[in-house]
Design a protein around this motif. Structure first.
Motif, PDB file in Angstrom:
ATOM      1  N   THR A 170      -8.396  -3.032  -6.795  1.00  0.00           N
ATOM      2  CA  THR A 170      -9.905  -2.949  -6.672  1.00  0.00           C
ATOM      3  C   THR A 170     -10.654  -1.963  -7.692  1.00  0.00           C
ATOM      4  OG1 THR A 170      -9.416  -1.233  -4.912  1.00  0.00           O
ATOM      5  CG2 THR A 170      -9.825  -3.320  -4.133  1.00  0.00           C
TER       6      THR A 170
ATOM      7  N   GLY B 219      -3.416   0.425  -3.194  1.00  0.00           N
ATOM      8  CA  GLY B 219      -4.338   0.673  -1.728  1.00  0.00           C
ATOM      9  C   GLY B 219      -4.240  -0.569  -0.577  1.00  0.00           C
ATOM     10  N   ARG B 220      -4.701  -0.540   0.392  1.00  0.00           N
ATOM     11  CA  ARG B 220      -4.636  -1.733   1.277  1.00  0.00           C
ATOM     12  C   ARG B 220      -5.699  -2.787   0.962  1.00  0.00           C
ATOM     13  NH1 ARG B 220      -1.952   0.185   5.748  1.00  0.00           N
ATOM     14  NH2 ARG B 220      -1.682   2.216   5.969  1.00  0.00           N
ATOM     15  N   ARG B 221      -6.631  -2.652   0.197  1.00  0.00           N
ATOM     16  CA  ARG B 221      -7.240  -3.638  -0.036  1.00  0.00           C
ATOM     17  C   ARG B 221      -7.120  -4.185  -1.426  1.00  0.00           C
ATOM     18  NH1 ARG B 221     -13.099  -2.407  -1.411  1.00  0.00           N
ATOM     19  NH2 ARG B 221     -12.115  -0.267  -2.222  1.00  0.00           N
ATOM     20  N   ASP B 222      -5.976  -3.935  -2.039  1.00  0.00           N
ATOM     21  CA  ASP B 222      -5.611  -4.408  -3.414  1.00  0.00           C
ATOM     22  C   ASP B 222      -4.549  -5.917  -3.038  1.00  0.00           C
ATOM     23  OD1 ASP B 222      -6.742  -2.424  -4.907  1.00  0.00           O
ATOM     24  OD2 ASP B 222      -4.754  -1.149  -5.064  1.00  0.00           O
ATOM     25  N   ARG B 223      -4.852  -6.627  -3.896  1.00  0.00           N
ATOM     26  CA  ARG B 223      -4.036  -7.875  -3.598  1.00  0.00           C
ATOM     27  C   ARG B 223      -3.293  -8.248  -4.831  1.00  0.00           C
ATOM     28  NH1 ARG B 223      -5.359  -6.973   0.507  1.00  0.00           N
ATOM     29  NH2 ARG B 223      -6.823  -8.082   1.807  1.00  0.00           N
TER      30      ARG B 223
ATOM     31  N   ALA C 181       0.918  -1.088   0.070  1.00  0.00           N
ATOM     32  CA  ALA C 181       0.027  -0.179   0.010  1.00  0.00           C
ATOM     33  C   ALA C 181       0.816   1.129   0.059  1.00  0.00           C
ATOM     34  CB  ALA C 181      -0.778   0.138   1.202  1.00  0.00           C
TER      35      ALA C 181
END
Length: 367
Positions: free
Chosen positions: A78, A98-102, A54
């Protein structure tokens, strides 16, 4: 029948009545879109990150047809990224992880360039993480096949200035993916296989480029997971030696292969709901008011008229939207060179998934 029941019955009757209101209006025929040249993607590159965490940024660059709309979709992200056209045919954009990205070293990145209703796509053949193994989005070459580069040349301009073109030619193993990197130029240029084992591509010099006559230029040829590189042994301006060499190449160049052939990958039906207008609201409101005025008497009749007018306006607007709904079909073709092309049809085309076609003048011709 009480007042409320009469109002509901009136509005239901309105749904049957309103289509007759619009039936007398002339139907607006869908105008065919003006012919638009098929977009092209000349290069797609990324400045990789040290770690896909992130806050780190992926900077993408795309070279292709000017005046289009370019976007990038990253596997594991995302959201998508829309690129800005910073110069004619040069699109750039930065995606902040971002923090939700993988996102991982194996994540793919797909670029799309749209001109009108036609789309060109390109899959990034490099990892998003620095130092990770390069990606290969297609091809059937075995892991042991080592590509060869027989020749790497440039047809240079007389002067190295903005607007001039550098035409690169690389010959070697057929069926590979070839590209060129120029020191002082952001991104890379993809070369098209115009004939078996012959790859060509042109780069237009831009004002922001920091290149000189002796700038280092590297040609790359990839087959499967194997890659070979070579450094250009020419100056980037025209000399007597470069003139004789390119003239000989033009005479000896083999016949071109079909660069617009491939197989139908998907046929998608796209439905667009129409927009309502004041005409539908007015017609619906009038019809609703007339029906409401038939209900009750006195203050009850006035209330029914107001409610019928409001409900009729809403119903008329929705009915007009449904009447103006259009549908078209988008056919996605996977080209033999690994790219893709989308062609739009106003009616369902007589094509099937899997058949071989050729993209010709904005349509698909079975072959």
């Amino acid at each position: 029948m009480n007042l409320q029941s009469k109002i509901v019955a009136g509005l239901l009757a309105l749904a049957v009545f309103l289509p007759l209101t619009f039936a007398s209006a002339p139907t607006q025929a869908q105008q065919p879109a003006a012919a638009v040249a098929a977009p092209r993607i000349d290069g797609f590159d990324v400045e990789p990150v040290a770690q896909p965490i992130a806050g780190n940024e992926l900077a993408f660059t795309l070279y292709g047809s000017p005046g289009g709309t370019a976007s990038v979709r990253v596997g594991g992200a995302t959201g998508s990224l829309v690129l800005d056209e910073v110069e004619a045919g040069v699109y750039e954009g930065t995606y902040t992880i971002g923090r939700r990205d993988r996102i991982t070293a194996d994540s793919t990145a797909t670029a799309n360039l749209r001109l009108g209703n036609r789309v060109a796509s390109s899959i990034l053949d490099e990892s998003l993480v620095a130092g990770a193994a390069a990606r290969w989005p297609g091809g059937s070459a075995s892991a042991s096949a080592v590509p060869r580069i027989d020749r790497f040349e440039v047809e240079p301009p007389a002067r190295l200035m903005p607007g001039e073109e550098l035409l690169f030619m690389l010959s070697g193993s057929p069926g590979g993916s070839a590209s060129v990197r120029i020191d002082g130029v952001r991104g890379k240029l993809a070369l098209e296989e115009v004939a078996a084992g012959v790859y060509e591509g042109a780069y237009t010099v831009r004002k922001r480029d920091k290149i000189a006559v002796n700038t280092i230029v590297t040609g790359n040829l990839r087959l499967g997971k194997q890659e070979r590189s070579t450094v250009l042994g020419q100056a980037l301006v025209e000399t007597s030696r470069s003139r004789s060499r390119t003239s000989a190449r033009r005479v000896a160049a083999p016949a071109p292969v079909c660069a617009n052939c491939g197989a139908v990958e998907a046929i998608n039906a796209i439905e667009h709901k129409g927009d309502g207008s004041y005409l539908g609201m007015i017609a619906g409101g009038v019809a609703g008011a007339l029906l409401g005025n038939q209900v009750g008497d006195g203050s009850g009749r006035r209330i029914a008229t107001v409610v019928g007018s409001a409900g009729g306006a809403f119903a008329g607007n929705e009915i007009e939207k449904r009447m103006k709904t259009t549908r078209h079909y988008e056919v996605v073709v996977r080209l033999d060179n690994g790219g893709s092309q989308m062609v739009s049809y106003p009616t369902e085309p007589a094509l099937k998934v899997g058949i071989r076609v050729r993209v010709e003048n904005g349509t698909l011709v079975p072959i």
